[in-house]
Design a protein around this motif. Structure first.
Motif, PDB file in Angstrom:
ATOM      1  N   PHE A 197      -8.051  -1.996  -2.253  1.00  0.00           N
ATOM      2  CA  PHE A 197      -7.514  -3.314  -1.913  1.00  0.00           C
ATOM      3  C   PHE A 197      -8.641  -4.300  -1.591  1.00  0.00           C
ATOM      4  O   PHE A 197      -8.591  -5.458  -1.978  1.00  0.00           O
ATOM      5  CB  PHE A 197      -6.541  -3.200  -0.737  1.00  0.00           C
ATOM      6  CG  PHE A 197      -5.132  -2.819  -1.134  1.00  0.00           C
ATOM      7  CD1 PHE A 197      -4.873  -2.102  -2.304  1.00  0.00           C
ATOM      8  CD2 PHE A 197      -4.056  -3.179  -0.341  1.00  0.00           C
ATOM      9  CE1 PHE A 197      -3.580  -1.752  -2.666  1.00  0.00           C
ATOM     10  CE2 PHE A 197      -2.747  -2.836  -0.697  1.00  0.00           C
ATOM     11  CZ  PHE A 197      -2.512  -2.123  -1.862  1.00  0.00           C
ATOM     12  N   PHE A 225      -1.718  -8.879  -0.836  1.00  0.00           N
ATOM     13  CA  PHE A 225      -1.714  -7.528  -0.288  1.00  0.00           C
ATOM     14  C   PHE A 225      -0.869  -7.410   0.971  1.00  0.00           C
ATOM     15  O   PHE A 225      -0.861  -8.310   1.809  1.00  0.00           O
ATOM     16  CB  PHE A 225      -3.160  -7.098   0.044  1.00  0.00           C
ATOM     17  CG  PHE A 225      -4.108  -7.270  -1.098  1.00  0.00           C
ATOM     18  CD1 PHE A 225      -4.224  -6.306  -2.080  1.00  0.00           C
ATOM     19  CD2 PHE A 225      -4.893  -8.415  -1.200  1.00  0.00           C
ATOM     20  CE1 PHE A 225      -5.102  -6.467  -3.144  1.00  0.00           C
ATOM     21  CE2 PHE A 225      -5.774  -8.588  -2.256  1.00  0.00           C
ATOM     22  CZ  PHE A 225      -5.871  -7.610  -3.232  1.00  0.00           C
ATOM     23  N   LYS A 244       0.821  -1.216   0.000  1.00  0.00           N
ATOM     24  CA  LYS A 244       0.000   0.000   0.000  1.00  0.00           C
ATOM     25  C   LYS A 244       0.855   1.265   0.000  1.00  0.00           C
ATOM     26  O   LYS A 244       1.741   1.441   0.831  1.00  0.00           O
ATOM     27  CB  LYS A 244      -0.917  -0.013   1.222  1.00  0.00           C
ATOM     28  CG  LYS A 244      -1.983   1.051   1.213  1.00  0.00           C
ATOM     29  CD  LYS A 244      -2.907   0.871   2.404  1.00  0.00           C
ATOM     30  CE  LYS A 244      -3.939   1.962   2.437  1.00  0.00           C
ATOM     31  NZ  LYS A 244      -3.379   3.306   2.568  1.00  0.00           N
ATOM     32  N   ASP A 301      -2.942   4.705  -2.443  1.00  0.00           N
ATOM     33  CA  ASP A 301      -3.737   3.473  -2.557  1.00  0.00           C
ATOM     34  C   ASP A 301      -4.692   3.389  -1.372  1.00  0.00           C
ATOM     35  O   ASP A 301      -4.263   3.493  -0.220  1.00  0.00           O
ATOM     36  CB  ASP A 301      -2.823   2.239  -2.574  1.00  0.00           C
ATOM     37  CG  ASP A 301      -1.825   2.286  -3.712  1.00  0.00           C
ATOM     38  OD1 ASP A 301      -2.220   2.683  -4.822  1.00  0.00           O
ATOM     39  OD2 ASP A 301      -0.655   1.918  -3.494  1.00  0.00           O
TER      40      ASP A 301
END
Length: 200
Positions: free
Chosen positions: A93, A112, A84, A88
């Motif tokens: 996500f 992620f 991230k 973002d």
């Protein structure tokens, strides 16, 4: 094979006007997106993994924008490990996670990380983050990061792997804009920067 990149800023309309962080000479965001996508897919296969160290794109927080980003990311070859960045959102996500899918090798398209992760290869320990870290004196620890665009952190242990990075110049062979760096290219950049700093 593993690859590394950051700061693609897909769909970011500000790049044409804000030269503070990115000197990108494209007439449209669509042209920039296509250039990155084409050069990425020439280097990366479907079985490879690309560590994207943040600032994937800049969108409004609307479902249609997340769908647009999702469709673009699906076109990019390889598994995407997404760290991230400051541009973002968690909502993006979550959207990508909800629509995640498996590639031919039965591994997910998207993985992620909120802050970062660590990889070891070629006798180095790499800390992968969006923001540059100050590691102090550490012989074999390297911070791969993005965030600073066309700037370079004044430390041999920090390597900017973003698409605008000036440190790509440590490679003898010039790579096309938006092409992620392979593990071997990262090591060449690390060693090039170390040699550069030894001369100072």
């Amino acid at each position: 094979m593993n690859f590394f990149t950051a700061d693609t800023h897909f769909f970011d309309q500000n790049l044409k006007y804000d030269l503070h962080f990115a000197h990108r000479h494209f007439l449209t965001v669509t042209e920039m997106n296509r250039t990155i996508l084409t050069n990425w897919n020439k280097a990366v296969s479907e079985q490879d993994t690309v560590y994207h160290l943040g600032d994937i794109g800049l969108l409004r927080s609307k479902k249609e924008d997340y769908e647009k980003m999702y469709e673009l990311l699906k076109e990019l070859h390889g598994h995407l490990v997404l760290i991230k960045g400051n541009h973002d959102t968690r909502a993006l996500f979550k959207f990508l996670g909800k629509n995640n899918y498996l590639l031919a090798d039965k591994k997910p398209k998207f993985v992620f990380h909120d802050v970062g992760c660590i990889l070891k290869f070629d006798h180095f320990q790499f800390f992968l983050t969006h923001y540059p870290l100050m590691l102090g004196i550490s012989r074999n620890s390297i911070n791969l990061h993005g965030h600073v665009h066309h700037y370079s952190v004044d430390a041999a242990s920090n390597i900017n792997v973003g698409v605008d990075s000036p440190e790509i110049a440590y490679l003898v062979k010039k790579i096309p804009f938006g092409t992620p760096l392979s593990s071997a290219e990262v090591v060449k950049v690390v060693k090039g920067k170390q040699v550069d700093f030894q001369k100072r």
